[in-house]
Design a protein around this motif. Structure first.
Motif, mmCIF file in Angstrom:
data_model
loop_
_atom_site.group_PDB
_atom_site.id
_atom_site.type_symbol
_atom_site.label_atom_id
_atom_site.label_comp_id
_atom_site.label_asym_id
_atom_site.label_seq_id
_atom_site.Cartn_x
_atom_site.Cartn_y
_atom_site.Cartn_z
ATOM 1 N N PHE A 151 0.820 -1.204 0.000
ATOM 2 C CA PHE A 151 0.000 0.000 0.000
ATOM 3 C C PHE A 151 0.857 1.259 0.000
ATOM 4 O O PHE A 151 1.952 1.276 0.557
ATOM 5 C CB PHE A 151 -0.892 0.057 1.250
ATOM 6 N N TRP A 166 -5.278 5.406 1.801
ATOM 7 C CA TRP A 166 -4.316 4.460 1.263
ATOM 8 C C TRP A 166 -4.801 3.921 -0.061
ATOM 9 O O TRP A 166 -5.992 3.851 -0.344
ATOM 10 C CB TRP A 166 -3.984 3.353 2.249
ATOM 11 N N SER A 167 -3.825 3.547 -0.889
ATOM 12 C CA SER A 167 -4.094 3.030 -2.229
ATOM 13 C C SER A 167 -4.607 1.603 -2.160
ATOM 14 O O SER A 167 -4.610 0.975 -1.103
ATOM 15 C CB SER A 167 -2.810 3.050 -3.061
ATOM 16 N N ALA A 168 -4.991 1.095 -3.309
ATOM 17 C CA ALA A 168 -5.353 -0.315 -3.405
ATOM 18 C C ALA A 168 -4.107 -1.163 -3.187
ATOM 19 O O ALA A 168 -2.982 -0.702 -3.368
ATOM 20 C CB ALA A 168 -5.956 -0.602 -4.783
ATOM 21 N N TRP A 175 -7.173 4.705 -6.137
ATOM 22 C CA TRP A 175 -7.454 5.427 -4.904
ATOM 23 C C TRP A 175 -8.936 5.475 -4.571
ATOM 24 O O TRP A 175 -9.344 6.182 -3.662
ATOM 25 C CB TRP A 175 -6.876 6.840 -5.000
ATOM 26 N N SER A 182 -8.534 -0.188 -0.940
ATOM 27 C CA SER A 182 -8.266 1.239 -0.732
ATOM 28 C C SER A 182 -9.336 1.829 0.185
ATOM 29 O O SER A 182 -10.494 1.406 0.154
ATOM 30 C CB SER A 182 -8.271 1.966 -2.082
#
Length: 186
Positions: A151, A166-168, A175, A182
């Motif tokens: 992440f 947090w990102s995938a 996002w 995410s």
């Protein structure tokens, strides 16, 4: 500066009695049974065009070392002893205010940079990338960036200084909350 004998370095030795020994040895080098001064500072690179507002040393996926730095308007990469401008080609100069600084995190072969004002930037470290670019996927602006497992985490978002996002998983470009794990929390 003369070499001075302070006795042996014994940091774990009890400080009892009159036995001469050295407990702390800072800013010296061991020189054949003695301690000598550290050598003077040496200039190894040229200067940035402005005051440094953050820097990082990172390794790409091939373990080659890279050094990057940023000032109020540009991002640089150290090549040999020269700082090469790697600022984005589209979008103009960066716009850090006096309280802003650059923060960086490696993510796979990418180096992601944020300053809390401009769109997140990235550069592929081991390719022939010549400039930083906006990180795809429309991530929010943030003051802080870090990676953990798969992440990318952002902190002190532009929309809320008390939020993180947090990102995938294994995708720094996704996002959307609920997609690939995410999410965002206040």
């Amino acid at each position: 500066m003369p070499i001075v004998d302070y006795g042996p370095w014994m940091p774990d030795h009890a400080d009892i009695g009159e036995t001469p020994h050295l407990i702390d040895a800072k800013n010296v080098l061991a020189v054949s049974n003695h301690y000598g001064p550290l050598p003077g500072l040496t200039v190894t690179t040229g200067a940035l065009t402005g005051v440094c507002r953050g820097n990082v040393a990172a390794r790409d996926i091939d373990q080659a070392a890279h050094m990057y730095a940023g000032d109020a308007t540009k991002l640089y990469e150290l090549e040999g002893s020269t700082w090469t401008d790697r600022s984005r080609a589209v979008g103009g100069a960066y716009a850090l205010n006096t309280n802003s600084r650059w923060r960086f995190t490696p993510y796979g072969d990418r180096l992601i940079a944020t300053n809390g004002v401009d769109a997140l930037q990235y550069i592929d470290m081991s390719t022939a990338a010549t400039t930083f670019e906006n990180l795809p996927g429309s991530p929010p602006t943030a003051k802080f960036v870090a990676t953990y497992l798969g992440f990318v985490f952002l902190g002190a978002l532009g929309s809320s200084g008390m939020a993180i996002k947090w990102s995938a998983l294994d995708d720094s470009e996704e996002w959307t909350a609920g997609v690939g794990l995410s999410d965002e929390q206040e």
